[in-house]
Design a protein around this motif. Sequence first.
Motif, mmCIF file in Angstrom:
data_model
loop_
_atom_site.group_PDB
_atom_site.id
_atom_site.type_symbol
_atom_site.label_atom_id
_atom_site.label_comp_id
_atom_site.label_asym_id
_atom_site.label_seq_id
_atom_site.Cartn_x
_atom_site.Cartn_y
_atom_site.Cartn_z
ATOM 1 N N LEU A 46 0.857 -1.179 0.000
ATOM 2 C CA LEU A 46 0.000 0.000 0.000
ATOM 3 C C LEU A 46 0.896 1.233 0.000
ATOM 4 O O LEU A 46 1.763 1.374 0.869
ATOM 5 N N PHE A 47 0.708 2.105 -0.995
ATOM 6 C CA PHE A 47 1.587 3.256 -1.177
ATOM 7 C C PHE A 47 0.801 4.556 -1.242
ATOM 8 O O PHE A 47 -0.309 4.593 -1.785
ATOM 9 N N ARG A 80 1.117 -7.290 -5.321
ATOM 10 C CA ARG A 80 0.016 -6.397 -5.669
ATOM 11 C C ARG A 80 0.305 -5.035 -5.065
ATOM 12 O O ARG A 80 0.610 -4.928 -3.873
ATOM 13 N N LYS A 81 0.235 -3.988 -5.867
ATOM 14 C CA LYS A 81 0.569 -2.639 -5.402
ATOM 15 C C LYS A 81 -0.651 -1.735 -5.538
ATOM 16 O O LYS A 81 -1.158 -1.537 -6.639
ATOM 17 N N ILE A 82 -1.095 -1.192 -4.394
ATOM 18 C CA ILE A 82 -2.290 -0.350 -4.359
ATOM 19 C C ILE A 82 -1.862 1.061 -3.990
ATOM 20 O O ILE A 82 -1.201 1.274 -2.970
ATOM 21 N N VAL A 83 -2.229 2.023 -4.802
ATOM 22 C CA VAL A 83 -1.748 3.393 -4.656
ATOM 23 C C VAL A 83 -2.892 4.314 -4.239
ATOM 24 O O VAL A 83 -3.966 4.317 -4.851
ATOM 25 N N VAL A 84 -2.641 5.095 -3.181
ATOM 26 C CA VAL A 84 -3.627 6.044 -2.675
ATOM 27 C C VAL A 84 -3.373 7.399 -3.320
ATOM 28 O O VAL A 84 -2.284 7.978 -3.183
ATOM 29 N N TRP A 93 4.194 -0.052 -14.100
ATOM 30 C CA TRP A 93 4.759 -1.123 -13.271
ATOM 31 C C TRP A 93 3.683 -2.181 -13.073
ATOM 32 O O TRP A 93 2.552 -1.875 -12.708
ATOM 33 N N ARG A 94 4.009 -3.413 -13.325
ATOM 34 C CA ARG A 94 3.018 -4.486 -13.291
ATOM 35 C C ARG A 94 2.373 -4.609 -11.903
ATOM 36 O O ARG A 94 2.946 -4.237 -10.890
ATOM 37 N N ASN A 95 1.159 -5.153 -11.915
ATOM 38 C CA ASN A 95 0.411 -5.447 -10.686
ATOM 39 C C ASN A 95 0.119 -4.191 -9.859
ATOM 40 O O ASN A 95 0.022 -4.259 -8.637
ATOM 41 N N SER A 96 -0.025 -3.049 -10.543
ATOM 42 C CA SER A 96 -0.332 -1.799 -9.843
ATOM 43 C C SER A 96 -1.776 -1.400 -10.110
ATOM 44 O O SER A 96 -2.298 -1.582 -11.214
ATOM 45 N N GLU A 97 -2.408 -0.834 -9.083
ATOM 46 C CA GLU A 97 -3.792 -0.380 -9.221
ATOM 47 C C GLU A 97 -4.013 0.794 -8.269
ATOM 48 O O GLU A 97 -3.233 1.009 -7.328
ATOM 49 N N GLN A 98 -5.060 1.542 -8.523
ATOM 50 C CA GLN A 98 -5.380 2.688 -7.677
ATOM 51 C C GLN A 98 -6.446 2.301 -6.668
ATOM 52 O O GLN A 98 -7.413 1.610 -6.995
#
Length: 205
Positions: A46-47, A80-84, A93-98
């Motif tokens: 979580l970023f 899995r990368k979730i961006v706030v 970048w693969r496996n990134s979502e908002q």
Amino acid sequence: MRKISAGLFIALDGVVEAPDQWHFPYYNEEMGAAVDATLGRADTMLFGRRTYDSFAGAWPEREAAGGEDAPFAKKLGDARKIVVSNQQLKFVWRNSEQLQGDLIEAVTALKNETADGTIGMSGSVSVVRQLLAAGLLDELHLLVHPIAVRKGMRLFDEGEPPIPLTLISSQTFKTGVLNLVYSPAESVGNASYEDAKVHLPQHEQ
């Protein structure tokens, strides 16, 4: 319920901004293991947007270069990368979502997922603050460096209610860095000097 662990490089004066400008002289194998404990074992990251941009600008190239940090870079890429962010984002970048919707509601839903893996955080100070205040952060990993940076953003800002924490583990590295792990605590209540003075050493007259 899934656990959320956040890791931060922090100076003695509480500064967490731009650690790339002051923390590398203290980076050794002990710190590498501590970072891996927070990030390398997480299947979800979580970023905040700025931290994500910093990671996305560096780690994919490191993975492609195939150097000694490529295995760790691959772990980050596979997670899995979730961006706030309040802005609509596009990802390479693969496996990134908002993250969609309200932060607290969305993170609560993440914690309630049936997956076994942990959710890791690095940097992303504003998000860490909000999750701490909401009681959603399970572990706060602070790598306290023996240096006073004397400028930059601090982890805890002024004017907000106190956040009690419990120290669950501590370790001193050879560099003098303290590896401190905290979890949320119940309120410590109120006390005064009258309550405290009974614990002062008693000396015979």
